[in-house]
Design an enzyme around this catalytic site. Structure first.
Site, mmCIF file in Angstrom:
data_model
loop_
_atom_site.group_PDB
_atom_site.id
_atom_site.type_symbol
_atom_site.label_atom_id
_atom_site.label_comp_id
_atom_site.label_asym_id
_atom_site.label_seq_id
_atom_site.Cartn_x
_atom_site.Cartn_y
_atom_site.Cartn_z
ATOM 1 C CD GLU A 260 -1.942 2.139 1.632
ATOM 2 O OE1 GLU A 260 -1.708 3.027 0.784
ATOM 3 O OE2 GLU A 260 -1.995 2.339 2.837
ATOM 4 C CB CYS A 294 -0.970 7.199 1.329
ATOM 5 S SG CYS A 294 -2.217 6.308 2.229
HETATM 6 C C1 UN1 Z 1 -2.486 6.463 4.938
HETATM 7 O O1 UN1 Z 1 -2.336 7.650 4.724
HETATM 8 O O2 UN1 Z 1 -1.512 5.674 4.868
HETATM 9 O O3 UN1 Z 1 -8.361 7.178 4.020
HETATM 10 C C2 UN1 Z 1 -3.775 5.861 5.370
HETATM 11 C C3 UN1 Z 1 -7.666 7.766 4.862
HETATM 12 C C4 UN1 Z 1 -7.324 7.060 6.145
HETATM 13 C C5 UN1 Z 1 -6.162 6.166 5.981
HETATM 14 C C6 UN1 Z 1 -4.939 6.804 5.386
HETATM 15 N N1 UN1 Z 1 -8.476 6.299 6.575
HETATM 16 O O4 UN1 Z 1 -7.281 8.913 4.698
#
Ligand code: UN1
Length: 511
Positions: A260, A294
């Site tokens: 991921e 992310c």
């Molecule tokens: C991440 O930034 O690695 O959808 C995860 C989202 C959060 C998870 C982010 N529930 O922004």
């Protein structure tokens, strides 16, 4: 400033010998620092190769016992862990805020995400079901069953130092696996607290050792873990560069990896969008967590008829953002994680200007008074791409609050822009017409090429019930909800002959 040692005490996590108070010093340790003040929060002694090796050997023994526990009973252990996180949600959320720098509400929200996935895993513990299928032979039966996999290596990043572990560990636990967690060394205290809570609860229920934490560098621990044949699954969250390395090493030993990785997420705002809704959503997705998710919105693709109005209002909103101490009520944006992140931010802005981008707001380091003067604060930034939309820096993921704005005339062009980057994590469209929104998520696959597609919502803030992850350079893995649990188990196809006659498939005769 809250003191980590007293936070550990109130969480009941006082027995990790790797934690050394800020006032002492320890050889072979790393220091955790508050990104808001630069102050030391404590030191953490790193594990060496011999400790890693012992931990893996012990974990294998633990796995052999744990897999014998029926899945619904494993679910009861996860239920108790979820309850403990519920009890300590706010305190742990504050520790995240202190060590990682996200604002308090987001720190608490992250622990809520952990509680949610624990709840999900409890339900799942009674639903790890396989299918049955008809056999082509008389008096035969075929079915699939899902079996515990073994040790699961979890590599996680600094930005979600609690929930990303939980997405993996809570599912792995109900699936009958043992989790070996190698967290980011930028947030070691949160990982000691998080793993410590889970391990304490599981041990009190007679199951010690299901959650293991290994603290070490990529060289000493990371490389060993990804190359280790005793660890059948490596689930890694972080940069594309890291994921490429993990993917290659794990593939070369024919292991399984769940990646991921980075995102470069866009929001399309069409001419018929609810502009108020789009503005608020883009603002949260672009500047929340100081642009260090992310799923952060990094590009906004605006229909040319609404672009000027939208950007004007967005600039005004950016100017009103309260930047500061992440633990203080009312702060919306905290610091970046460290000085390197500030440098990447400044570099990206310099590149954007060189490439003809126009900084509409922000674009520099923020100087805050008093204790915060040593923090890694930057101004949330909006950059408008030059006409013709050529802005190569926008194809890169810079982990900072920089939003690049583009314009378009036809929706097809906007979708092509959305899909034009290497990463494929999250995407969104704002429009009031089903003709446009369903074009974006067309069942033919010709719309957004991302793993996550939102309609009238921003690109961040996924719920745990769906599978989370993305395509292309994002790595293709899926964590969290839906049927992601299957990655943590091995599938067995069982064929049973209950008739006692010799009968071959495909009608083969072998007399
Ligand atoms: C991440 O930034 O690695 O959808 C995860 C989202 C959060 C998870 C982010 N529930 O922004």
């Amino acid at each position: 400033m809250p003191d980590p040692a007293s936070i550990f005490r109130s969480l009941g996590v006082t027995d990790d010998p790797r934690f050394v108070a800020p006032s002492s010093s320890a050889a072979g340790s790393v220091t955790s620092r508050s990104p808001a003040t630069g102050d030391s929060l404590g030191h953490v002694k790193l594990d060496d190769a011999a400790t890693y090796d012992r931990l893996i050997t012990e974990s294998h023994q633990t796995f052999l016992r744990w897999r014998e526990v029926p899945a619904p009973i494993r679910g009861q252990v996860v239920r108790a862990i979820g309850e403990e996180f519920r009890t300590h949600r706010d305190t742990l959320g504050e520790l995240i805020s202190l060590e990682m720098g996200k604002v308090r509400a987001e720190g608490i929200g992250e622990v809520q995400e952990t509680i949610d996935i624990a709840d999900f895993a409890v339900g799942l513990s009674r639903q790890l079901h396989g299918i049955t299928m008809p056999s082509e032979r008389p008096e035969h039966r075929m079915y699939e069953q899902w079996l515990p996999l073994g040790l699961v290596g979890v590599i996680s990043a600094f930005n979600f130092p609690n929930a990303v572990w939980a997405w993996n560990a809570m599912l792995a636990a109900v699936c009958g696996d043992v989790t070996i967690w190698k967290p980011s060394l930028l947030t070691p205290l949160t990982s000691i607290a998080t793993n410590g809570i889970a391990e304490r609860v599981a041990a009190s229920m007679g199951h010690p050792g299901i959650f293991r934490l290994v603290l070490g560098t990529d060289d000493v621990i990371g490389e060993r873990l990804i190359a280790d044949k005793r660890v059948p699954l490596i689930s890694a969250t972080g940069s594309c560069r890291m994921g490429r390395r993990v993917g290659q090493v794990v593939a070369s030993r024919l292991g399984r990896s769940l990646l991921e990785l980075g995102g470069n997420n866009a929001v399309i705002v069409h001419e018929d969008a609810n502009i108020d809704l789009a503005l608020r959503s883009v603002l949260f997705s672009a500047v929340g967590t100081a642009g260090q998710r992310c799923t952060t919105t990094r590009r906004v693709i605006l229909h040319e008829s609404i672009a000027e109005q939208f950007l004007q209002r967005l600039v005004a909103a950016y100017k009103s953002i309260r930047l500061g101490d992440p633990l203080k009520e009312g702060t919306l944006v905290g610091p970046l994680i460290n000085e390197r992140a500030v440098e990447s931010y400044l570099h990206a802005i310099a590149m954007a200007k060189e490439q003809g981008g126009k900084v509409l707001v922000g674009g520099e380091r923020a100087s805050l008074p008093g204790a915060l003067s040593k923090g890694h604060f930057v101004l949330p930034t909006l950059v408008r791409a030059p006409s013709g939309n050529q802005l190569p820096i926008a194809s890169e993921e810079t982990f900072a609050p920089i939003l690049y704005a583009f314009t378009y005339r036809e929706l097809e062009g906007a979708i092509a822009m959305n899909n034009s980057v290497d990463q494929g994590l999250s995407s969104a469209i704002f429009s009031e017409a089903v003709r446009n929104t369903d074009r974006f998520v067309s069942p033919s696959g010709s719309g957004s090429d991302c793993g996550l597609a939102y309609v009238n919502l921003g690109t961040s803030g996924a719920e745990i019930g769906g599978a989370f992850g993305g395509e292309k350079d994002t790595g293709g893995g899926r964590e969290s909800g839906s049927d992601s649990w299957k990655a943590y188990m091995r599938r067995q196809t069982c064929t049973v002959n209950f008739g006692g006659k010799f009968d071959l498939a495909q009608g083969i005769r072998f007399e």
